[in-house]
Write an enzyme that holds these catalytic residues in place. Structure first.
Site, PDB file in Angstrom:
ATOM      1  N   TYR A 101       0.851  -1.197   0.000  1.00 45.81           N
ATOM      2  CA  TYR A 101       0.000   0.000   0.000  1.00 45.81           C
ATOM      3  C   TYR A 101       0.885   1.244   0.000  1.00 45.81           C
ATOM      4  O   TYR A 101       1.935   1.278   0.649  1.00 45.81           O
ATOM      5  CB  TYR A 101      -0.878   0.003   1.257  1.00 45.81           C
ATOM      6  CG  TYR A 101      -1.643   1.297   1.492  1.00 45.81           C
ATOM      7  CD1 TYR A 101      -2.963   1.426   1.079  1.00 45.81           C
ATOM      8  CD2 TYR A 101      -1.038   2.381   2.138  1.00 45.81           C
ATOM      9  CE1 TYR A 101      -3.668   2.614   1.293  1.00 45.81           C
ATOM     10  CE2 TYR A 101      -1.727   3.570   2.351  1.00 45.81           C
ATOM     11  CZ  TYR A 101      -3.037   3.677   1.927  1.00 45.81           C
ATOM     12  OH  TYR A 101      -3.730   4.854   2.126  1.00 45.81           O
ATOM     13  N   GLU A 183      -3.646   7.701  -3.695  1.00 38.94           N
ATOM     14  CA  GLU A 183      -3.564   6.426  -2.967  1.00 38.94           C
ATOM     15  C   GLU A 183      -3.583   5.278  -3.966  1.00 38.94           C
ATOM     16  O   GLU A 183      -4.385   5.282  -4.905  1.00 38.94           O
ATOM     17  CB  GLU A 183      -4.739   6.303  -2.007  1.00 38.94           C
ATOM     18  CG  GLU A 183      -4.776   4.991  -1.231  1.00 38.94           C
ATOM     19  CD  GLU A 183      -6.021   4.884  -0.364  1.00 38.94           C
ATOM     20  OE1 GLU A 183      -5.929   5.204   0.830  1.00 38.94           O
ATOM     21  OE2 GLU A 183      -7.088   4.488  -0.895  1.00 38.94           O
TER      22      GLU A 183
END
Length: 367
Positions: A101, A183
């Site tokens: 991530y 993101e």
């Protein structure tokens, strides 16, 4: 402005950030035709601005064209948090070794950008305890910082260098396009150690849009929002069931936050500004009446330039003409407020001395 996944990935590609092969379809026939470009299996992904697609079943893996046709029919009609998809992305399935991530976001409390990275991808980052977090200089992410993050994630060799390059490119995108949030969840690590972005979440700073005309193509204005603009007020459709009205963007935005904090969900944001008349307020209520999911209206009004009795008259006219059938919860103060309150006594509108009282009651009503 929240971009859809495919829009964010277009920006990724512009900055040399690896993405899977994909095609956007708006109809089943188009999807079946586009699927011939790929080898099965493929994945169909609803294009939505809200999160939680995976948990809601809005991402479906398909093994053949028959599966694809059925899945497209399901996804095209499937709402997630009140939102229908604006297209279905057909994407190749990536043979990955693991997931990580990464996000870079505007940290308003610290007045800088910050980076978060985790060796666990594809999960809610809030639930992850082992995260790498640090602030980024105003000039952008330093290579040394990207290398430090890669080391803390346990990346080695090809993946180490690939992550550093990936993070630096994301940082450049954020800086040059004035992005509030970039993101990638997840980033896939392939068997050869290279990285590829399997998703994108991009939020563009609205206040910077005048410097980025190239991003205007991503703006999505609904017909209701367009009507509101023609009538002289600002409206943003949201996905809840409480319409929030006020005079002044700051007042309305803070009211939205307060409603959310109390467990309510805003269905729209409407600011009728400082020069409202009975007619413009009536028109605002007319626009709100066309938003089907609205179950209650919250009015937070401070009368300075706006005479509050004009607002009261518009509410009465809307009820009289059966334009509005849902209850109105109002906190009205300022110029002519006592007169406004007297006008609304006995109507379906419920008046409160504080906005906190009004919010408590409206959230309870729609719960």
């Amino acid at each position: 402005m929240k971009l859809l996944e495919y829009q964010g990935k277009e920006l990724f590609a512009e900055y040399g950030i690896p993405i899977p092969s994909a095609s956007l379809a708006y109809s089943k026939d188009e999807a079946l035709k586009d699927s011939t470009k790929f080898e099965f299996p493929v994945v169909l992904k609803s294009q939505l601005t809200v999160g939680g697609r995976g948990k809601a079943g809005a991402i479906i893996k398909c093994s053949n064209s028959s599966d694809l046709g059925l899945a497209f029919d399901v996804l095209s009609k499937k709402e997630v948090k009140g939102e229908l998809p604006r297209g279905i992305l057909i994407e190749e399935v990536v043979d990955k070794k693991s997931e990580i991530y990464l996000s870079i976001f505007l940290n308003r409390s610290r007045r800088c950008y910050s980076l978060i990275a985790s060796a666990e991808g594809g999960v809610d980052i809030e639930s992850v305890t082992n995260k790498v977090i640090f602030d980024i200089p105003l000039g952008g992410l330093l290579r040394e910082q990207a290398q430090e993050a890669a080391a803390k994630l346990g990346l080695q060799d090809v993946s180490f260098e690939a992550f550093v390059d990936f993070a630096m490119r994301i940082s450049t995108l954020v800086k040059e396009k004035e992005i509030e949030l970039a993101e990638v969840n997840p980033i896939a690590i392939l068997k050869d150690g290279s990285l590829i972005a399997l998703d994108s979440k991009i939020i563009v700073d609205d206040n910077a849009m005048f410097r980025h005309p190239e991003l205007r193509k991503y703006e999505h204005v609904s017909e209701i929002e367009r009507q509101a603009g023609k009538s002289g007020f600002s409206l943003v459709e949201l996905y809840g069931d409480i319409a929030i009205i006020g005079n002044g963007a700051g007042l309305v935005m803070s009211t939205v936050d307060m409603v959310t904090d109390r467990g309510g969900r805003a269905g729209c944001f409407l600011d009728f500004g400082g020069g409202a008349t009975t007619q413009t307020i009536y028109e605002a209520l007319k626009v709100i009446s066309k938003i089907q999911q609205i179950r209650a209206i919250l009015v937070n009004l401070f009368g300075g330039i706006v005479r509050t009795n004009l607002v009261a008259q518009a509410i009465l006219d809307a009820y009289k003409n059966n334009l509005v059938n849902v209850p109105v919860y109002a906190r009205i103060t300022g110029a002519e407020s006592e007169k406004a309150k007297a006008m609304l006594v006995g109507s379906k509108a419920k008046l409160y001395d504080t906005v906190e009282e009004a919010i408590e009651q409206v959230v309870r009503q729609v719960a």
